[in-house]
Design a protein around this motif. Structure first.
Motif, short mmCIF file in Angstrom:
data_model
loop_
_atom_site.label_atom_id
_atom_site.label_comp_id
_atom_site.label_asym_id
_atom_site.label_seq_id
_atom_site.Cartn_x
_atom_site.Cartn_y
_atom_site.Cartn_z
N THR A 150 0.80 -1.23 0.00
CA THR A 150 0.00 0.00 0.00
C THR A 150 0.83 1.27 0.00
O THR A 150 0.27 2.37 -0.09
CB THR A 150 -0.94 0.03 1.22
N THR A 151 2.15 1.16 0.10
CA THR A 151 2.99 2.35 0.11
C THR A 151 3.42 2.69 -1.32
O THR A 151 4.03 1.86 -1.99
CB THR A 151 4.25 2.12 0.98
N PRO A 152 3.12 3.90 -1.80
CA PRO A 152 3.51 4.26 -3.17
C PRO A 152 5.02 4.19 -3.38
O PRO A 152 5.77 4.57 -2.48
CB PRO A 152 3.00 5.70 -3.30
N PRO A 153 5.44 3.75 -4.56
CA PRO A 153 4.59 3.19 -5.62
C PRO A 153 4.00 1.85 -5.20
O PRO A 153 4.75 0.91 -4.90
CB PRO A 153 5.53 3.03 -6.81
N THR A 154 2.68 1.80 -5.15
CA THR A 154 1.97 0.60 -4.69
C THR A 154 2.18 -0.56 -5.66
O THR A 154 2.60 -0.37 -6.80
CB THR A 154 0.47 0.89 -4.57
N GLY A 155 1.86 -1.77 -5.20
CA GLY A 155 1.99 -2.93 -6.07
C GLY A 155 1.80 -4.23 -5.33
O GLY A 155 1.67 -4.26 -4.10
N PRO A 156 1.80 -5.34 -6.06
CA PRO A 156 1.59 -6.66 -5.45
C PRO A 156 2.80 -7.12 -4.63
O PRO A 156 3.94 -6.76 -4.93
CB PRO A 156 1.37 -7.59 -6.65
N VAL A 157 2.53 -7.92 -3.63
CA VAL A 157 3.56 -8.64 -2.89
C VAL A 157 3.15 -10.12 -2.87
O VAL A 157 1.99 -10.45 -3.10
CB VAL A 157 3.72 -8.12 -1.45
N PHE A 158 4.12 -10.99 -2.58
CA PHE A 158 3.83 -12.43 -2.62
C PHE A 158 4.33 -13.10 -1.34
O PHE A 158 5.44 -12.82 -0.88
CB PHE A 158 4.51 -13.09 -3.82
N ILE A 159 3.49 -14.01 -0.80
CA ILE A 159 3.86 -14.80 0.37
C ILE A 159 3.62 -16.28 0.06
O ILE A 159 2.52 -16.67 -0.33
CB ILE A 159 3.04 -14.41 1.61
N SER A 160 4.65 -17.09 0.24
CA SER A 160 4.53 -18.54 0.13
C SER A 160 4.19 -19.11 1.51
O SER A 160 4.86 -18.81 2.49
CB SER A 160 5.85 -19.14 -0.38
N LEU A 161 3.13 -19.93 1.56
CA LEU A 161 2.61 -20.45 2.82
C LEU A 161 2.75 -21.97 2.88
O LEU A 161 1.88 -22.71 2.39
CB LEU A 161 1.14 -20.06 2.98
N PRO A 162 3.81 -22.49 3.46
CA PRO A 162 3.93 -23.94 3.60
C PRO A 162 2.82 -24.54 4.47
O PRO A 162 2.36 -23.92 5.44
CB PRO A 162 5.31 -24.13 4.27
N GLY A 163 2.41 -25.74 4.12
CA GLY A 163 1.31 -26.38 4.83
C GLY A 163 1.57 -26.58 6.31
O GLY A 163 0.66 -26.45 7.14
N ASP A 164 2.83 -26.89 6.68
CA ASP A 164 3.10 -27.11 8.10
C ASP A 164 2.98 -25.83 8.91
O ASP A 164 2.61 -25.86 10.09
CB ASP A 164 4.48 -27.74 8.28
N ILE A 165 3.27 -24.68 8.29
CA ILE A 165 3.10 -23.40 8.98
C ILE A 165 1.62 -23.14 9.23
O ILE A 165 1.21 -22.70 10.32
CB ILE A 165 3.71 -22.25 8.15
N LEU A 166 0.78 -23.41 8.24
CA LEU A 166 -0.66 -23.16 8.38
C LEU A 166 -1.28 -24.08 9.43
O LEU A 166 -2.22 -23.69 10.14
CB LEU A 166 -1.36 -23.34 7.04
N ASN A 167 -0.77 -25.29 9.56
CA ASN A 167 -1.35 -26.25 10.49
C ASN A 167 -0.75 -26.19 11.89
O ASN A 167 -1.30 -26.76 12.84
CB ASN A 167 -1.21 -27.67 9.93
N ALA A 168 0.37 -25.49 12.03
CA ALA A 168 1.01 -25.39 13.34
C ALA A 168 0.17 -24.51 14.28
O ALA A 168 -0.68 -23.74 13.84
CB ALA A 168 2.41 -24.82 13.19
N GLU A 169 0.45 -24.66 15.57
CA GLU A 169 -0.28 -23.87 16.58
C GLU A 169 0.73 -23.34 17.59
O GLU A 169 1.67 -24.03 17.99
CB GLU A 169 -1.32 -24.74 17.28
N ALA A 170 0.54 -22.06 17.96
CA ALA A 170 1.46 -21.46 18.93
C ALA A 170 0.80 -20.25 19.55
O ALA A 170 -0.21 -19.74 19.06
CB ALA A 170 2.77 -21.05 18.26
#
Length: 552
Positions: A150-170
């Motif tokens: 959202t900071t000009p010059p604005t544009g897309p960013v990308f995040i890779s989300l491994p499955g073990d990170i999504l399923n972990a709990e903390a």
């Protein structure tokens, strides 16, 4: 701290960053996110049937709202599918968080099916790309991604989300959202220098670009043109409502023909670029579009576009709206009665040749082909414009069929018009879905050529699924007419290989019905007005296929 799963934390972070819709196409590695959606009913999941559509819908939503958007695609092939639409979003500086599910850490090392180096794949088209390697880092990464996008010059960013990170709990702290306020004005010294340079010019001209939309500076840009009494053009890639059409100073959009642009700009001695890459061309020409004696001053936050191809006497990295708010009064104060008299004279000289004055002649010329069969595409454009409700939004990817669209429909608000920017066709149909979701109280019309529509026809299903007030008008000329035109113009060749949809013909009406839309096909020009008016003023998703003249 309360313990939370990565999948739920991810969605909570998106919601706290202002995300209301998550655009996606789920796969196995995204199942944790789908599983967590029931914990976040405030998020609307928008499913598209292919990843390029996912990103294009999110792109349309952002362009029609000015807001940060989020979309999620499926591993390496999904990101690959999305790359064309990601290119479009990068071109327009769309603030977007694009995520993809990744194989679990360690498992990815074995190179299972669908695995790929997601960060490396995304990096050329985004401002920042990263893979989450610890659940504890997820909040910092999402917060940073939102800030960067959202900071000009604005544009897309990308995040890779491994499955073990999504399923972990903390037990993790989710942090807080941050937006960088970049609405900066020039220094007093820079402003004074700009005022003096503009007042020195005898024949200035304004070129307005997309930052006019992003900074909500339509009124301020028109005020600058009025105080100078000078003409204003939209940039050569006019993909948004970048100037108020009915301003007495507005002359229309520059073309992307170098010789023509050079001729248009030859009378002027100073170009004032407002948030624009003013002379972005398309195909090569030996002619340079910038006249030799035309000096340039530029204002904008996209510093890459400042003096990118042509040196500028003054280049100010500043917000367009905030700068114009101080520039216009300063010009009035220092220009005094002489500037006021010159402005009156300039506006009077433009009155007979501005956008408003030329529009009736365009309509008169188009009306001469009202009875032609097959339907003339310019007659179709005029009928679309005249049938649209006052508050409707137009998404335009008609290409050759919408040649006169910018001469017919006035820009009156910053989100009322959206067109293909980068040239990567197939954007219009899915983008219009996003535009409609962002503006549920306004009817949306998507005007598309048949070639463009076939790149993303599955978008119709999402429009039907969400029961959007959206009408698709498909101009069916039976092929890639723009490529035929260029083959003939550039090479003198009318042997059109691979450019026709004739054996078999594409049945857009049948396709639309199969995807859940009300649909009809029109071949009689006399039926257009009533059919379009009826469709535009009724709720629900609809498609009107119009068979138009495809001759070159």
């Amino acid at each position: 701290m309360n313990r939370i799963t990565g999948r739920s934390a991810f969605l909570a972070l998106l919601r706290d960053e202002g995300i209301t819709h998550l655009f996606g196409n789920p796969g196995t590695t995204e199942l944790p996110i789908m599983h967590a959606l029931k914990e976040h009913p405030e998020l609307t999941y928008v499913m598209a049937m292919q990843e390029s559509l996912v990103v294009a819908m999110a792109d349309g939503f952002s362009r029609a709202s000015g807001r940060l958007v989020a979309c999620n695609v499926h591993v390496a092939p999904g990101l690959g599918n999305a790359m064309g639409s990601l290119y479009n979003a990068s071109f327009t500086g769309t603030p977007m968080i694009l995520t993809a599910g990744q194989q679990e850490q360690g498992h990815g090392l074995t190179e299972p099916l669908l695995y790929g180096p997601l960060v490396r794949m995304a990096e050329p088209l985004v401002k920042w790309a990263v893979e989450v390697t610890r659940l504890e880092d997820l909040p910092r990464i999402v917060r940073r991604a939102a800030k960067v996008a959202t900071t000009p010059p604005t544009g897309p960013v990308f995040i890779s989300l491994p499955g073990d990170i999504l399923n972990a709990e903390a037990g993790i702290e989710l942090g807080r959202s941050t937006r960088v306020d970049t609405r900066v004005k020039p220094s007093d010294e820079a402003l004074q220098a700009l005022v003096q340079r503009i007042l020195k010019a005898e024949c200035p001209v304004i070129i307005a670009g997309d930052e006019i939309v992003k900074s909500d500076a339509l009124q301020e840009a028109a005020a600058l043109a009025a105080v100078l009494g000078c003409p204003a053009y939209q940039q050569s890639a006019p993909y948004g409502a970048q100037f108020l059409s009915e301003s007495p100073s507005f002359m229309g959009a520059l073309s992307r023909l170098q010789k023509q642009v050079r001729e248009v700009l030859s009378p002027y001695d100073l170009m004032i670029g407002l948030g624009t890459d003013p002379l972005r061309m398309s195909v090569h020409s030996e002619v340079d579009p910038l006249p030799e004696k035309l000096a340039i001053v530029q204002i904008g936050l996209v510093d890459w576009d400042l003096a990118k191809n042509y040196g500028a006497e003054i280049a100010l990295k500043a917000d367009v709206k905030e700068t114009l708010r101080v520039l216009v009064p300063a010009l009035k104060a220092q220009g005094g009665a002489a500037l006021e008299a010159r402005a009156r004279q300039g506006i009077a000289a433009l009155k007979s040749k501005n956008w408003t004055a030329r529009r009736p002649a365009v309509i008169e010329q188009i009306s001469k082909v009202r009875d032609r069969s097959p339907i003339d595409p310019e007659w179709l454009s005029l009928q679309v414009v005249e049938a649209m409700p006052e508050n409707a939004i137009l998404v335009d990817e008609g290409l050759t069929s919408s040649r006169q669209m910018l001469s017919l429909r006035p820009h009156r608000d910053r989100y009322g018009y959206h067109a293909l920017a980068s040239g990567g066709i197939g954007w219009g149909l899915p983008a219009s879905v996003g535009v409609s979701l962002a503006n549920p109280d306004r009817p949306v019309v998507c005007y598309s050529g048949d070639g463009s529509a076939m790149y993303s026809i599955q978008s119709l299903w999402t429009a039907a699924n969400h029961k959007l007030p959206l009408t698709f008008v498909i101009s069916n000329n039976g092929g890639y007419r723009i490529i035929k035109q260029r083959l003939l113009a550039f090479h003198g060749d009318d042997h059109y290989v691979g450019m026709d949809f004739v054996d078999p013909k594409v049945d857009f009406t049948g396709l639309a019905k199969s995807l859940g839309l009300e649909a009809m096909r029109i071949t009689d020009p006399a039926q257009l007005k009533s059919a379009l008016s009826s469709a535009f003023n009724r709720p629900g998703a609809k498609l009107i296929e119009v068979v138009v003249d495809g001759t070159v």
